[in-house]
Design a protein around this motif. Structure first.
Motif, mmCIF file in Angstrom:
data_model
loop_
_atom_site.group_PDB
_atom_site.id
_atom_site.type_symbol
_atom_site.label_atom_id
_atom_site.label_comp_id
_atom_site.label_asym_id
_atom_site.label_seq_id
_atom_site.Cartn_x
_atom_site.Cartn_y
_atom_site.Cartn_z
ATOM 1 N N SER A 193 39.884 35.946 39.321
ATOM 2 C CA SER A 193 40.140 37.454 38.872
ATOM 3 C C SER A 193 38.872 38.170 39.143
ATOM 4 N N ILE A 239 38.177 41.687 41.210
ATOM 5 C CA ILE A 239 38.187 43.066 40.540
ATOM 6 C C ILE A 239 36.724 43.843 40.922
ATOM 7 N N CYS A 253 43.662 48.088 41.427
ATOM 8 C CA CYS A 253 42.738 46.980 40.891
ATOM 9 C C CYS A 253 43.469 46.025 40.129
ATOM 10 N N GLU A 254 44.473 46.497 39.151
ATOM 11 C CA GLU A 254 45.450 45.553 38.613
ATOM 12 C C GLU A 254 45.999 44.597 39.598
ATOM 13 N N MET A 281 44.007 42.257 40.925
ATOM 14 C CA MET A 281 43.976 41.078 39.945
ATOM 15 C C MET A 281 45.023 40.384 40.050
ATOM 16 N N THR A 294 45.465 36.113 40.883
ATOM 17 C CA THR A 294 45.858 35.169 39.698
ATOM 18 C C THR A 294 47.578 34.558 39.754
ATOM 19 N N HIS A 299 42.632 40.237 33.126
ATOM 20 C CA HIS A 299 41.663 41.269 32.887
ATOM 21 C C HIS A 299 42.211 42.670 32.958
ATOM 22 N N ILE A 349 39.730 45.561 33.098
ATOM 23 C CA ILE A 349 39.732 46.661 34.243
ATOM 24 C C ILE A 349 39.517 48.092 33.560
#
Ligand SMILES: CC(C)(COP(=O)(O)OP(=O)(O)OC[C@H]1O[C@@H](n2cnc3c(N)ncnc32)[C@H](O[C@H]2O[C@H](COP(=O)(O)OP(=O)(O)OP(=O)(O)O)[C@@H](O)[C@H]2O)[C@@H]1O)[C@@H](O)C(=O)NCCC(=O)NCCS
Ligand SMILES: Nc1ncnc2[nH]cnc12
Length: 276
Positions: A54, A58, A91-92, A95, A99, A105, A109
């Motif tokens: 992760s 990120i 970005c999420e 991640m 994952t 995160h 983030i």
């Protein structure tokens, strides 16, 4: 771990500090209820290796957030979150791809991404990137966030939104709108009380004692939040050590409690404490 702590953070930019902070937080052990080098805490769907993936997914985005802050530095603060959000969501997604859909995160983030963006905005305005200036900038960028996203929305989809309507807790949104008030009041004044890993454990205990962590509430209700806050506050009043932290780890795992929000704010505290 010792190597990471031995670097000279005063020379590094905020994206570098943010990426290092996530790894330092992950590797801190023991960490009550949380994933660390010894165990997965109260989590069935995450482990140390998944968090490493992760962080790798990120990390590249932190520089992108800072560049975005620089690019939009001369636009009003009130427009910034709308400009930043698409990159934050991307970005999420990065991640979640890394994952297999596990939320490791999302909060990290949000908080660290805002710090990187705010650093770029300050640089774009030729202003010093200090801890105080960053917190003020994040607060300006996020002004009205709680009213817009929690008060104005009757429907509640996420843990944070449900807890606002149930208990009036403002979660990550309230923390950033107040310029990381919990980190500034409960952690930074005591940062130099301890050295090395004990400094990080001291900071994490202070966060757990003060932070209205939405993860604890979503897993254990207000009773779960109070249990962890009271436990951490009691431990801080003793000459605590690794054994007492391992006992707290066992107690939180037995109750499926995980202070994920405080873990994120520990990373935020490391970044802010590393700046002038
Ligand atoms: C504004 C958002 C944060 C919206 O998210 P949400 O409505 O969910 O808001 P919160 O619940 O308030 O917080 C979300 C995450 O933030 C961390 N957190 C919790 N309390 C606090 C606090 N008081 N201060 C700061 N941060 C806080 C926490 O994140 C960590 O925990 C997660 C892992 O734990 P876990 O229990 O496993 O979580 P789940 O998987 O959900 O539960 P289980 O199923 O396992 O039981 C992990 O995310 C950690 O980081 C909260 O979870 C924001 O998400 C948003 O709008 N994002 C869009 C992008 C964006 O705007 N970006 C801009 C900047 S880049
Ligand atoms: N080490 C950790 N364990 C569980 N949740 C987290 N959220 C952020 N860091 C975490």
């Amino acid at each position: 771990m010792a190597g990471l702590l031995a670097t000279n953070p005063q020379q590094d930019d905020v994206p570098t500090l943010a990426a290092r902070a996530l790894r330092i937080e992950l590797d801190l052990t023991p960490k009550p209820g949380l994933v660390d080098r010894a165990n997965s805490g109260s989590h069935q769907d995450m482990d140390h290796a998944l968090f490493v993936k992760s962080i790798a997914a990120i990390t590249p985005w932190f520089s992108a957030f800072m560049q975005a802050g620089q690019a939009h530095a001369h636009k009003p603060a009130s427009e910034q979150l709308r400009l930043l959000r698409p990159q934050g969501i991307a970005c999420e997604q990065a991640m979640l791809s890394a994952t297999n859909g596990v939320n490791t995160h999302k909060g990290g983030i949000f908080s660290l991404g805002l710090l990187c963006f705010a650093a770029g905005r300050l640089q774009g305005q030729n202003r010093v990137v200090s801890a105080d200036a960053l917190c003020r900038q994040v607060s300006e960028i996020c002004r009205g966030l709680v009213a817009r996203e929690l008060m104005a929305r009757p429907q509640a989809a996420t843990a944070g939104e449900k807890q606002f309507h149930a208990y009036g807790l403002t979660g990550a949104r309230g923390e950033v709108e107040q310029g990381f008030i919990t980190v500034r009041r409960a952690v930074l004044p005591f940062w130099h009380q301890e050295q090395g890993e004990r400094r990080l454990h001291n900071a994490l205990l202070r966060l757990m004692a003060a932070n209205a962590d939405s993860n604890l509430v979503s897993r254990g209700g207000m009773a779960g939040l109070r249990y962890v806050q009271d436990y951490a506050a009691a431990l801080l009043a003793t000459s605590w050590n690794s054994d007492s932290l391992r006992e707290m780890d066992n107690a939180l795992m037995a109750r499926r409690l995980s202070p994920g929000g405080s873990a994120d704010l520990l990373a935020v505290a490391y970044v802010l404490a590393s700046l002038p």
